[in-house]
Write a protein that holds these residues in place. Structure first.
Motif, short mmCIF file in Angstrom:
data_model
loop_
_atom_site.label_atom_id
_atom_site.label_comp_id
_atom_site.label_asym_id
_atom_site.label_seq_id
_atom_site.Cartn_x
_atom_site.Cartn_y
_atom_site.Cartn_z
N ARG A 8 44.00 45.43 68.46
CA ARG A 8 44.29 46.04 67.16
C ARG A 8 43.56 47.36 66.96
N TYR A 33 45.65 50.75 62.43
CA TYR A 33 46.47 51.29 61.35
C TYR A 33 45.63 51.35 60.07
N MET A 34 45.73 52.45 59.34
CA MET A 34 44.96 52.70 58.11
C MET A 34 43.46 52.81 58.40
N THR A 65 52.04 57.59 61.55
CA THR A 65 51.89 56.57 62.59
C THR A 65 50.70 55.68 62.23
N LYS A 66 49.51 56.14 62.50
CA LYS A 66 48.31 55.34 62.19
C LYS A 66 47.83 55.52 60.76
#
Length: 326
Positions: free
Chosen positions: A208, A231-232, A251-252
């Motif tokens: 992740r 992500y985030m 994207t991220k």
């Protein structure tokens, strides 16, 4: 007073202790008798290039712990004899001296149980780490955090503060410092010389990535670490902004956070400067309660500061070095 004098641009290795006139506090200022002063990379970095606002001889030293001996006009809430610590303004003359001047609203009171030397180890590295962890990151949304350079000042304080906040902490360090960084609270330590840091991060986080990165190493290091973010994710950088173009838009969805304590002085933002005192109060309380360690590894005298700064510039010093003045 005796002071360690920088005679010109780039001459920090040649600094010598000489006599200089003792300064007097102006309105809102304190005159502090210096007992201890912390060494930081910013000392040799600013001394190497010099600053247009400096007059020579100049005095370096941002992290001062000592005793108030005189108050300027309008100062309230403090009295002579109070033990204080502060993060100074590098555009002005600093703390490698027997006496130093600082704005009263930036100082923190040192608890009796905390030594001057331990207090002086805190400000630049400790407040930077505190600002990164507690002022920039939405901690309630953070579970895993990568903190580079866990054996150093900012990294070491960052590891401790992140672990106190209940986060899973991954750090980087030379292999001989792994156990030390784990003793500060790191759950995982990666040998950045021999291992692929991002690959190990992905392995630890089951592919992740981490929710946040705190990087005080370099622009390249922060750029490389963008690949370790989930992500985030949040990138907190101290030693140069990453190459933002490496992450494609939408994207991220990365958030970027710059840390620069000096900007609070240079912007004349009193609110921001008062936050130095607030961060100092918090960290001194944690130190008094033994919830964090000052990471003080070496105490030198003023004459030994140039040699100690030279070793610091080689980036292999563990923990903090402090000069004892009185």
């Amino acid at each position: 007073m005796k002071a360690l004098l920088l005679k010109g641009k780039g001459l920090w290795k040649d600094m010598k202790v000489e006599e200089m006139e003792t300064p007097s506090p102006q309105k809102g200022e304190l005159l502090v008798e210096v007992h201890a002063v912390g060494l930081n990379p910013v000392d040799y970095k600013t001394a190497t290039n010099g600053m247009a606002v400096w007059s020579y001889p100049h005095i370096l030293g941002l992290d001062v712990a000592g005793v108030i001996v005189e108050k300027g006009e309008g100062v309230t809430g403090w009295k002579t004899g109070d033990r204080v610590v502060y993060h100074g303004d590098f555009t002005k003359k600093g703390g490698y001296a027997e006496f130093a001047i600082i704005n009263a609203h930036t100082v923190s009171r040192i608890p009796e149980a905390v030594s001057f030397e331990d207090a002086a180890a805190l400000p630049t590295a400790g407040y930077t780490a505190y600002q990164a962890i507690h002022r920039k990151l939405p901690l309630e949304q953070i579970n895993t955090i990568l903190i580079h350079g866990g054996a150093g000042g900012v990294g070491g304080f960052g590891v401790q503060l992140a672990k106190l906040a209940g986060k899973t902490v991954i750090s980087t360090a030379s292999v001989h410092n792994h156990e030390y960084v784990k003793s500060l609270g790191a759950d995982h330590v990666i040998d950045y010389r021999e291992e692929d840091v991002n690959a190990r991060v992905m392995e630890i986080t089951n592919g992740r990535g981490v929710d946040a990165v705190v990087d005080a190493v370099s622009r390249q290091s922060s750029t490389d670490s963008l690949d370790a973010l989930a992500y985030m994710g949040h990138m907190v950088y101290i030693a140069g902004a990453p190459d933002f173009t490496k992450v494609e838009p939408f994207t991220k969805v990365v958030s970027y956070h710059e840390i620069a304590l000096a900007a609070a002085h240079q912007s004349n933002d009193v609110y921001a400067q008062k936050d130095f005192a607030a961060m100092g109060d918090q960290m001194l309380s944690l130190l008094e309660q033994r919830k964090i360690d000052a990471m003080l590894k070496e105490v030198v005298n003023l004459e030994e500061v140039p040699e100690a700064l030279s070793r610091l510039s080689e980036r292999h010093v563990k923990g903090k070095i402090v000069a004892k003045v009185k």
